[in-house]
Design a protein around this motif. Structure first.
Motif, short mmCIF file in Angstrom:
data_model
loop_
_atom_site.label_atom_id
_atom_site.label_comp_id
_atom_site.label_asym_id
_atom_site.label_seq_id
_atom_site.Cartn_x
_atom_site.Cartn_y
_atom_site.Cartn_z
N ILE A 44 0.84 -1.20 0.00
CA ILE A 44 0.00 0.00 0.00
C ILE A 44 0.87 1.25 0.00
N VAL A 45 1.90 1.26 0.86
CA VAL A 45 2.78 2.43 0.93
C VAL A 45 3.56 2.60 -0.36
N ALA A 46 4.04 1.49 -0.92
CA ALA A 46 4.80 1.57 -2.17
C ALA A 46 3.94 2.14 -3.30
N GLN A 47 2.69 1.74 -3.36
CA GLN A 47 1.81 2.26 -4.41
C GLN A 47 1.47 3.73 -4.17
N GLU A 48 1.39 4.13 -2.90
CA GLU A 48 1.17 5.55 -2.60
C GLU A 48 2.36 6.38 -3.07
N ARG A 49 3.55 5.87 -2.88
CA ARG A 49 4.77 6.63 -3.20
C ARG A 49 5.12 6.55 -4.68
N GLU A 50 4.89 5.40 -5.27
CA GLU A 50 5.36 5.17 -6.63
C GLU A 50 4.26 5.35 -7.68
N GLY A 51 3.00 5.38 -7.24
CA GLY A 51 1.92 5.43 -8.21
C GLY A 51 1.70 4.05 -8.83
N LYS A 52 1.07 4.02 -9.97
CA LYS A 52 0.80 2.75 -10.64
C LYS A 52 2.10 2.16 -11.17
N GLN A 53 2.46 0.97 -10.66
CA GLN A 53 3.73 0.37 -11.01
C GLN A 53 3.54 -1.09 -11.38
#
Length: 248
Positions: A44-53
């Protein structure tokens, strides 16, 4: 210096995880049961920081194996909806108050009524079910087919799924505020008073003083919020806590 920094962070995480481990074990869950939620939190945090990946980039960002990323993303990472009874109380205070005081509502019928208020919050749950939860918690009372709001906050029963949802919401937002202050600089109010060398009776006496003052503050904030427009994109949460145990 780096080794000391890692050890310091290890101690920090251990201290943060102790109450969560106590909760998990108290509910009959072991370590294996909390592994996936922890992995999901990193995603969840990674997607918040990186956007759609892509799955591969999320794997690199989190340190999770790619197969775990694929599996957890397929299961869904959407956050849980806020507590329905709590939303009813909040909407009631905002939409049906006069001079800061909530007005009683007819139990049934078109708006303004409890039935209409409940259906606006959850269409897949019968209004009577939500009403029973609020009555059981002492938040409302029903007399002559009229529902009266007794409390400005919904306090669910001990150990209930609603209480656990409250715990998650409150700890999440308190933790998010504290972490934001550490990572981004002071932004959110986060203060505490702590003392030692007291008896349990003294601690409880201080707790009663704090609770009374805190409820007054929350009431003032609630009355002010009820008078605001309420259609903006921002949600807020203000709260307080008290805790005491034997030890330093």
């Amino acid at each position: 210096m780096q080794i000391a920094h890692v050890a310091e962070f290890d101690d920090l995480l251990t201290r943060l995880f102790v109450p969560l481990a106590r909760l998990a074990m108290g509910r009959g869950f072991g370590f294996r049961d909390v592994v996936d939620p922890l992995k999901r939190a990193f995603l969840i945090v990674a997607q918040e920081r990186e956007g759609k990946q892509t799955d591969s980039r999320l794997s690199l960002a989190t340190g999770l194996q790619r197969r775990d990323v694929v599996r957890l993303r397929a299961d869904g990472l959407a956050p849980r909806e806020p507590s329905s009874p709590a939303r009813i109380v909040s909407d009631w205070l905002r939409q049906h108050s006069v001079d800061g005081r909530p007005t009683p509502l007819p139990r049934l019928g078109p708006a303004p009524s409890f039935e209409a208020l409940a259906r606006a919050v959850r269409q897949d749950v019968h209004p009577r079910t939500l009403l029973d939860l609020l009555v059981e918690a002492g938040t409302v009372r029903v007399a002559d087919d009229t529902v009266e709001l007794l409390s400005r906050a919904y306090a669910p029963g001990r150990g209930s799924s609603e209480q656990l949802a409250y715990l998650a919401d409150n700890l999440h937002d308190h933790g998010a505020a504290a972490v934001a202050n550490v990572l981004d600089g002071p932004r959110f109010f986060d203060r505490a008073a702590h003392y030692s060398g007291l008896t349990f009776a003294q601690a409880e006496a201080l707790g009663r003083i704090y609770e009374a003052k805190q409820m007054n503050v929350l009431q003032v904030v609630g009355e002010r919020a009820a008078g605001m427009q309420g259609d903006g994109p921002v949600r807020v949460r203000f709260g307080g806590y008290g805790y005491w145990e034997e030890g330093e």
